[in-house]
Design a protein around this motif. Structure first.
Motif, PDB file in Angstrom:
ATOM      1  N   ASN A   1      80.351 142.154 -30.265  1.00 36.00           N
ATOM      2  CA  ASN A   1      81.419 142.453 -29.372  1.00 36.00           C
ATOM      3  C   ASN A   1      80.950 143.698 -28.389  1.00 36.00           C
ATOM      4  O   ASN A   1      81.781 143.582 -27.263  1.00 36.00           O
TER       5      ASN A   1
ATOM      6  N   TYR B   1      90.987 142.024 -29.017  1.00 36.03           N
ATOM      7  CA  TYR B   1      90.162 140.834 -29.376  1.00 36.03           C
ATOM      8  C   TYR B   1      90.186 140.698 -30.936  1.00 36.03           C
ATOM      9  O   TYR B   1      89.710 141.729 -31.683  1.00 36.03           O
TER      10      TYR B   1
ATOM     11  N   LEU C   1      88.203 145.941 -28.464  1.00 35.57           N
ATOM     12  CA  LEU C   1      87.415 145.126 -29.375  1.00 35.57           C
ATOM     13  C   LEU C   1      86.699 145.928 -30.597  1.00 35.57           C
ATOM     14  O   LEU C   1      86.548 147.181 -30.252  1.00 35.57           O
TER      15      LEU C   1
ATOM     16  N   THR D   1      85.396 149.282 -26.930  1.00 35.16           N
ATOM     17  CA  THR D   1      85.022 148.976 -28.416  1.00 35.16           C
ATOM     18  C   THR D   1      85.235 150.269 -29.303  1.00 35.16           C
ATOM     19  O   THR D   1      85.003 151.292 -28.787  1.00 35.16           O
TER      20      THR D   1
END
Length: 320
Positions: A96, A7, A90, A150
């Motif tokens: 996020n 992303y 991400l 993430t």
């Protein structure tokens, strides 16, 4: 080779550094496929290709700017269905992490947040996390579905690795839920000329020991001499000495710079939770028993009003 969905965090087509770091990590796991959304999405292709993206999926629609989170989740889900990736990565941020959690629920997968490293494993990506104020390092993997992970900024170097970067339009159909929360206004953040706090390679923070808003000029001077961002503890923010947007800690921002300098910060667990993954930590505090010294690589027991100006002068002298 498996494809890894990345992303893209960008501002009107300018790709931010954490995304380029993600591409470095993604290449360890497979072939990066980037997903860029919103205004300027197509303009990200050159930078993404230069850093390893074999494909760039782009989509622009008013929903990305006018509504919160859900449109981006639905676009990322559409990309997931097109690519069938081995993992979705991400950059870690408040928004996020919400996107990651919502996506994981939609695709029936597990989620890992705030990883500081990634490696390929026999049963899927293995993420390294720092826990309990850096007292423990854990390695985890998602056991169900496609991992959604993430990664904290400054967790990997930015490495050029030219790839095709073929641009493809991503078709996104928005549901009624995507229009549930509308953005009514925006206020541009005032530029300080300093790096973004969560992305900075060096952070200089001040705490209760700074003893007043006017004294943060000392912290700012050191930060400016190092090209660093300025942070603050919750105590300093609650006292009104520095803006909340600069707070580092559990209820503020999480940072992971190469160098973190804590001045006049005692080291409460809430603050440590936000900076514990910094590569090198230096503390300046006149209390030799301050908890921050249990965490640091280097400690200076002394009055910050004596130490910090001398440090600033020395840095400036060495810069010539």
């Amino acid at each position: 080779m498996a494809e890894i969905l990345v992303y893209v965090d960008h501002v009107d087509g300018a790709v931010r550094k954490p995304t380029l770091e993600l591409l470095t990590l993604a290449r360890r796991l497979g072939e990066p496929v980037a997903v860029a959304l919103g205004n300027g999405a197509a303009d990200t292709a050159a930078a993404l290709a230069e850093h390893g993206a074999v494909k760039v999926l782009t989509a622009d629609a008013p929903e990305f700017a006018e509504y919160l989170v859900v449109p981006k989740v639905e676009a990322l889900q559409a990309a997931y269905e097109v690519v069938s990736p081995a993992a979705v990565l991400l950059p870690s941020s408040g928004e996020n992490k919400e996107i990651a959690a919502r996506l994981a629920v939609r695709i029936g997968s597990g989620v890992i947040t705030d990883a500081v490293d990634l490696e390929a494993g026999a049963e899927g990506p293995v993420a390294t996390q720092s826990a309990f104020a850096a007292s423990y390092t854990t390695k985890s993997r998602v056991s169900k579905g496609t991992p959604v992970i993430t990664v904290k900024p400054n967790s990997a170097p930015v490495e050029a690795a030219p790839a095709a970067g073929a641009v493809e339009a991503l078709a996104v159909s928005f549901s009624e839920k995507a229009h549930g929360t509308k953005v009514t206004s925006r206020t541009p953040r005032e530029s300080t000329g300093r790096p973004e706090l969560t992305e900075a390679a060096i952070v200089v923070s001040g705490g209760r020991g700074v003893n007043g808003a006017e004294n943060f000029a000392i912290i700012e001077a050191l930060a400016d001499s190092l090209g660093a961002a300025v942070g603050a503890s919750r105590a300093a923010v609650d006292a009104g000495w520095y803006p909340h947007s600069n707070q580092v800690g559990q209820t503020g921002k999480s940072v992971s710079p190469q160098l973190y300098i804590a001045s006049g910060i005692s080291g409460a667990i809430q603050h440590r939770a936000g900076m514990q993954t910094s590569k090198t930590i230096v503390a300046i505090n006149k209390d030799a028993e301050a908890p921050i010294f249990d965490l640091v690589d280097y400690g200076v027991v002394g009055d910050l009003f004596d130490v910090v100006p001398q440090l600033t002068a020395e840095v400036q002298a060495r810069k010539g």
